[in-house]
Design an enzyme around this catalytic site. Sequence first.
Site, PDB file in Angstrom:
ATOM      1  N   ASP A 189     -17.802   8.183 -62.261  1.00 23.31           N
ATOM      2  CA  ASP A 189     -19.003   8.273 -61.418  1.00 23.31           C
ATOM      3  C   ASP A 189     -19.442   7.386 -60.777  1.00 23.31           C
ATOM      4  O   ASP A 189     -20.281   6.372 -61.587  1.00 23.31           O
ATOM      5  CB  ASP A 189     -19.912   9.194 -62.020  1.00 23.31           C
ATOM      6  CG  ASP A 189     -20.951   9.669 -61.116  1.00 23.31           C
ATOM      7  OD1 ASP A 189     -21.212   9.168 -60.100  1.00 23.31           O
ATOM      8  OD2 ASP A 189     -22.028  10.450 -61.704  1.00 23.31           O
ATOM      9  N   LYS A 242     -24.754   7.228 -52.409  1.00 23.97           N
ATOM     10  CA  LYS A 242     -25.780   6.392 -52.189  1.00 23.97           C
ATOM     11  C   LYS A 242     -25.320   5.151 -50.975  1.00 23.97           C
ATOM     12  O   LYS A 242     -25.591   5.354 -49.921  1.00 23.97           O
ATOM     13  CB  LYS A 242     -26.233   5.586 -53.522  1.00 23.97           C
ATOM     14  CG  LYS A 242     -26.767   6.459 -54.582  1.00 23.97           C
ATOM     15  CD  LYS A 242     -27.555   6.069 -55.600  1.00 23.97           C
ATOM     16  CE  LYS A 242     -28.417   7.393 -56.441  1.00 23.97           C
ATOM     17  NZ  LYS A 242     -27.720   7.693 -57.511  1.00 23.97           N
ATOM     18  N   TYR A 255     -26.324  10.286 -66.323  1.00 20.43           N
ATOM     19  CA  TYR A 255     -26.711  11.139 -65.127  1.00 20.43           C
ATOM     20  C   TYR A 255     -25.683  11.333 -64.194  1.00 20.43           C
ATOM     21  O   TYR A 255     -25.109  10.188 -63.643  1.00 20.43           O
ATOM     22  CB  TYR A 255     -28.117  10.800 -64.656  1.00 20.43           C
ATOM     23  CG  TYR A 255     -28.567  11.680 -63.512  1.00 20.43           C
ATOM     24  CD1 TYR A 255     -28.845  12.903 -63.627  1.00 20.43           C
ATOM     25  CD2 TYR A 255     -28.415  11.155 -62.149  1.00 20.43           C
ATOM     26  CE1 TYR A 255     -29.496  13.801 -62.784  1.00 20.43           C
ATOM     27  CE2 TYR A 255     -29.064  12.038 -61.093  1.00 20.43           C
ATOM     28  CZ  TYR A 255     -29.621  13.295 -61.518  1.00 20.43           C
ATOM     29  OH  TYR A 255     -30.062  14.280 -60.624  1.00 20.43           O
TER      30      TYR A 255
END
Length: 431
Positions: free
Chosen positions: A240, A268, A145
């Site tokens: 990522d 995050k 994702y």
Amino acid sequence: MFISAKQAQLFEEASKHIPGGVNSPVRAFKGVGGTPVFIKRAKGAYLWDEDDNQYIDYVGSWGPMILGHSHPDIVKAVQAAAEDGLSYGAPTVAETSLADVICDILPAVDLIRMTNSGTEATMTAIRLARGYTRRDQIIKFEGCYHGHSDSLLVKAGSGLLTFGEPTSKGVPEDFAKHTIVLPYNDIDALKECFAKFGSQIAGVIVEPVAGNMNLVKPKDGFLQAIRALCDEYQSVFIIDEVMTGFRVALGGAHTLYDVKPDLVTLGKIIGAGLPVGAFGGKREIMQCIAPLGGVYQAGTLSGNPLAMRAGLEMFKHIRQDGFYEKLEAQLAKLLAGLEQAANDAGIAFKTQQVGGMFGLYFTDQDDISSFDSMLKCDVDAFKQFFHGMLRRGVYFAPSAFEAAFISSAHSDRDIEKTIQAAKETFAEMKA
Ligand SMILES: *Cc1c(COP(=O)(O)O)cnc(C)c1O
């Protein structure tokens, strides 16, 4: 499963004006049954719901809360920042400082741009790879994702998996056709793809440790193979690290596995729980971004002073000697205890850890290194485990296809309590 009258009512009220009662689908309990727990406050390793039940938290807002919730230094930094104004839409020194810190820790990053979310970071990294190479095709891996932009919502892991649709509706076929999806950890498939389409491939984007299909580690040589092929075909290698950055090690997964990306995406942890993302990398590629180059990207609230100052405070803590060693050791204790408890109860169960993130697998498969092996894990067993733990005051992500996270605030006592709750839950599952 137990739902209090108050929680049921809160969910009903939320659902009146919010689709599904949630502002991000992974928060809904679709993957485990029941309705989401409404949280009132959080501190350290704990969450409290609207009924004042306390939970030991292994979601950590899906990764950012590596110091635990409401760390006093972070709260102080945010309060001080708020006093100075919430947003100016003009440059601040805090942005420079955070960029300096990240470039200092990650040698692969010469230039970095802040965004408001991980999604913006990956979306722009893809645009940048396409603009830089003047090619259209990108490669991603099944079960990874990378946020919810159109090019990246193809076979994109947990959120979609939980809802039984591999690819989002509403992504035009004309977009999706530029996204090539390959199996994670499959070097042969990757080589074959490059041999066929190499000259059209703008870039490859990968989760260096996949954390959105439960947790899947990269096989030896997988990330290196991507690097070598990107070099051979002059494609851009995007790692990522929105989830793994400063989570699996201070230097992120690419340092841990010793591979150098052309671009890195972050999010995050770097905002300590405030909305943030970032992308950065090689100067030559980053210089293609506006205002230096012709690839456009922008953001009214990008580099927000609250997020920047929270992030700076975060880095002071995670850069301290021994921070990751301690975090890792604490998590290793938890996982050893859970495995022992499952083993004693005769339940087919495995765990995996990379730094401060982990996966739980209800399976007797030996090889848990592929997307397909994740699909073979026992989802019903996970559902029972999830609700058993929740009732005993332990909060895991409400899906069998999510990684879990620990914080430096999780004490020995929290670990022991979690293991005890698991013992009782496993016994219940066996009965
Ligand atoms: C969470 C995540 C994203 C998206 O970040 P948001 O801030 O939710 O938009 C992208 N990539 C990975 C690997 C993630 O885990």
